[in-house]
Design a protein around this motif. Structure first.
Motif, PDB file in Angstrom:
ATOM      1  N   GLU A  66       0.895  -1.384   0.067  1.00 12.60           N
ATOM      2  CA  GLU A  66       0.052  -0.039  -0.101  1.00 12.60           C
ATOM      3  C   GLU A  66       0.832   1.333   0.038  1.00 12.60           C
ATOM      4  O   GLU A  66       1.804   1.387   0.641  1.00 12.60           O
ATOM      5  CB  GLU A  66      -0.852  -0.074   1.354  1.00 12.60           C
ATOM      6  N   ARG A  67       0.463   2.171  -0.780  1.00 13.44           N
ATOM      7  CA  ARG A  67       0.999   3.568  -0.752  1.00 13.44           C
ATOM      8  C   ARG A  67       0.485   4.435   0.344  1.00 13.44           C
ATOM      9  O   ARG A  67      -0.800   4.535   0.266  1.00 13.44           O
ATOM     10  CB  ARG A  67       0.804   4.021  -2.223  1.00 13.44           C
ATOM     11  N   VAL A  68       1.441   5.119   1.124  1.00  9.59           N
ATOM     12  CA  VAL A  68       0.949   5.935   2.123  1.00  9.59           C
ATOM     13  C   VAL A  68       1.487   7.176   1.753  1.00  9.59           C
ATOM     14  O   VAL A  68       2.541   7.506   1.520  1.00  9.59           O
ATOM     15  CB  VAL A  68       1.401   5.576   3.365  1.00  9.59           C
ATOM     16  N   ALA A 103       7.370   0.966  -6.906  1.00  7.62           N
ATOM     17  CA  ALA A 103       7.074  -0.097  -7.750  1.00  7.62           C
ATOM     18  C   ALA A 103       5.774  -0.606  -7.571  1.00  7.62           C
ATOM     19  O   ALA A 103       5.267  -1.221  -6.591  1.00  7.62           O
ATOM     20  CB  ALA A 103       8.158  -1.447  -7.450  1.00  7.62           C
ATOM     21  N   GLU A 104       4.915  -0.475  -8.492  1.00 10.37           N
ATOM     22  CA  GLU A 104       3.341  -0.913  -8.560  1.00 10.37           C
ATOM     23  C   GLU A 104       3.209  -1.830  -9.885  1.00 10.37           C
ATOM     24  O   GLU A 104       2.363  -2.517  -9.700  1.00 10.37           O
ATOM     25  CB  GLU A 104       2.371   0.282  -8.917  1.00 10.37           C
ATOM     26  N   LEU A 105       4.162  -2.085 -11.011  1.00  8.69           N
ATOM     27  CA  LEU A 105       3.860  -2.759 -11.825  1.00  8.69           C
ATOM     28  C   LEU A 105       4.249  -4.188 -11.818  1.00  8.69           C
ATOM     29  O   LEU A 105       5.130  -4.269 -11.012  1.00  8.69           O
ATOM     30  CB  LEU A 105       4.929  -2.331 -13.319  1.00  8.69           C
ATOM     31  N   LYS A 134      -4.055   5.248 -14.764  1.00  9.18           N
ATOM     32  CA  LYS A 134      -2.794   5.306 -15.526  1.00  9.18           C
ATOM     33  C   LYS A 134      -2.140   3.991 -15.254  1.00  9.18           C
ATOM     34  O   LYS A 134      -1.685   3.191 -16.208  1.00  9.18           O
ATOM     35  CB  LYS A 134      -1.860   6.358 -15.273  1.00  9.18           C
ATOM     36  N   THR A 135      -1.496   3.569 -14.072  1.00  5.08           N
ATOM     37  CA  THR A 135      -0.660   2.554 -13.673  1.00  5.08           C
ATOM     38  C   THR A 135      -1.422   1.242 -13.874  1.00  5.08           C
ATOM     39  O   THR A 135      -0.839   0.327 -14.604  1.00  5.08           O
ATOM     40  CB  THR A 135      -0.363   2.649 -12.185  1.00  5.08           C
ATOM     41  N   THR A 136      -2.701   1.213 -13.679  1.00  7.10           N
ATOM     42  CA  THR A 136      -3.379  -0.039 -14.051  1.00  7.10           C
ATOM     43  C   THR A 136      -3.096  -0.556 -15.614  1.00  7.10           C
ATOM     44  O   THR A 136      -2.949  -1.478 -15.967  1.00  7.10           O
ATOM     45  CB  THR A 136      -4.898   0.056 -13.598  1.00  7.10           C
TER      46      THR A 136
END
Ligand code: ATP
Ligand code: MG
Length: 446
Positions: A160-162, A248-250, A224-226
């Motif tokens: 999770e991004r905080v 890093a989400e990809l 966008k990232t999705t």
């Protein structure tokens, strides 16, 4: 009788205790009695069950006499705290929640299916308790938050991004925003969600395989990232891919992927590695494709240079509201680089680097859709000429709260069509070139 007064009646000097002391006292006892190493092997659900059982024993052994409801309340609060993020834990466990927003101790909102909801029953007992939770989060990633560093980005171990921003910058108390690690969607799953149609899937697949440089554009949270992830999934297996992101989400499935992540400065203000440093470094890594999570500064120039010098098929996202703005934005960002490049040369750079723009829009009903796909069909220092290939035409919101609409398809300009053909890609029928000249004439006459 409240939990607090019940406890106050119970012990000798416990009248000084308030709920939060009681909760943290039990939390300490609980953590003493459990096997932390073993806990780490359990799922969140199992951990909760285990903690509840052990705490039940402790309260029976040494706690005050409580009603069933009081006992359940105490167990819940102690376990929530012991699990790490207090009242937020159950929200993090709820897969239907994509974003959690805490505006001071008493206002907790979540986003579910693209819509905001206030959770009246979830609140922190005090400003201090909220700050403790925030500190616990940022300390796990070796950051700190205080008056001198009142704004922090971090990522939980679970992805999770905080983001945290506290007074004096926030006048609304400590603000915590948690974005769940985005779930990966394949393009056909996005078709089921209404984000694009099968014809557009075919087109995008051909464009990615044929190594067109693609920029995904959209506002914050528009997907966008999705989409970048879904497009990246279409890159052929044999190619060497370098991904570069702030966090890093990809989630690429190919075997030959190198994942790079930038690094913020440490507490002393040293050691920062920017997206730009990573883009430059990646050029020395013999990439076939470079995928940049989001360009937002001088790295844009390096990215454009990479795209126009042999790293075809690269992908990036940019923050803009439509495809025309995306070009202007790329140009502005590229000019933020320390290299002084004349305006006309930047124009040239963008014309030769960018092949396709894909615009995402988040509609009033919370849905995210591809609102346009356009080819950049201009050369050299010419004015930008964007040719639209697909569009979503939205209607007014219906009584059911949904935004209706349909996708339209337009023919590929000959140069792009030829390039696909040369790469052995079929031209999807919906984008057939036959009517191109005719369409062009109609557009120009308008
Ligand atoms: N096509 C889609 N349909 C439904 N939900 C989507 C779609 N694309 C993305 N989402 C959801 O929207 C949220 C935001 O998505 P994502 O992180 O991809 O957006 P973003 O534009 O990259 O945001 P940011 O600007 O903050 O980086 C996530 O919860 C994601 O699962
Ligand atoms: Mg993103």
């Amino acid at each position: 009788m409240s939990l607090q007064s019940r406890i106050a009646n119970h012990g000798d000097n416990s009248s000084r205790l308030d709920d939060s002391h009681l909760v943290s006292g039990y939390r300490v006892k609980l953590l003493e009695e459990i096997d932390l190493a073993e806990m780490s092997t359990l799922s969140l659900h199992e951990r909760r069950a285990r903690l509840e059982r052990v705490l039940g024993h402790i309260i029976s052994r040494e706690g005050p006499v409580l009603s069933t409801a009081e006992r359940a309340q105490l167990v819940r609060r102690v376990v929530d705290e012991a699990l790490g993020l207090g009242v937020l834990e159950p929200l993090l466990e709820d897969a239907s929640i994509t974003e959690i927003m805490v505006n001071g101790p008493e206002h907790v909102y979540v986003e579910r299916s693209g819509r905001l909801e206030r959770l009246h029953h979830v609140r922190f007992t005090s400003h201090e308790q909220l700050m403790q939770t925030i500190e616990r989060i940022v300390s796990t990633v070796n950051r700190r938050v205080d008056e001198s560093t009142p704004m922090v980005d971090a990522r939980l171990k679970t992805g999770e991004r905080v983001n945290v921003i506290i007074p004096p910058l926030s006048l609304t108390g400590p603000i915590l925003t948690i974005r769940r690690f985005p779930r990966a969607y394949a393009l056909h799953e996005m078709v089921a969600l209404g984000s694009l149609d099968e014809h557009m899937v075919m087109l995008l697949s051909s464009l990615v395989r044929a190594s067109f440089n693609i920029i995904v554009s959209g506002a914050t949270g528009s997907g966008k990232t999705t989409l970048l992830n879904a497009l990246s999934g279409l890159v052929p297996e044999h190619e060497r891919i370098v991904t570069i992101e702030d966090s890093a989400e990809l989630q690429l499935q190919q075997s030959h992927v190198i994942t790079l992540e930038s690094r913020p400065a440490n507490v002393e203000g040293n050691g920062q590695i920017t997206i730009r440093d990573l883009v430059r470094n990646s050029l020395r890594m013999r990439p076939d494709r470079i995928i940049v999570g989001e360009v937002r500064g001088g790295e844009t120039l390096d990215m454009l240079q990479a795209m126009s010098t042999g790293h075809d098929g690269s992908l990036a996202t940019v923050h803009a509201n439509n495809v025309d703005d995306a070009l202007t934005r790329l140009q502005t960002l590229a000019s933020m680089s320390d290299v002084d490049i004349p305006f006309a040369a930047l124009h040239d750079q963008i014309n030769s680097a960018v092949d396709v723009l894909v615009q995402l829009t988040r509609f009033a009903d919370g849905s995210r859709r591809i609102s346009e796909i356009a080819v950049l069909d201009s050369h050299g220092r010419d004015e930008y000429r964007l040719v639209s290939l697909a569009r979503f035409d939205a209607g007014p919101m219906g009584a059911d709260g949904r935004v209706p609409g349909h996708f339209t398809h337009l023919p590929l300009p000959p140069r792009a069509a030829e390039r696909l053909r040369m790469r052995g890609e079929a031209i999807p029928a919906a984008f057939g070139v036959a009517q191109y000249e005719e369409q062009l004439a109609i557009r120009e006459a308008r």
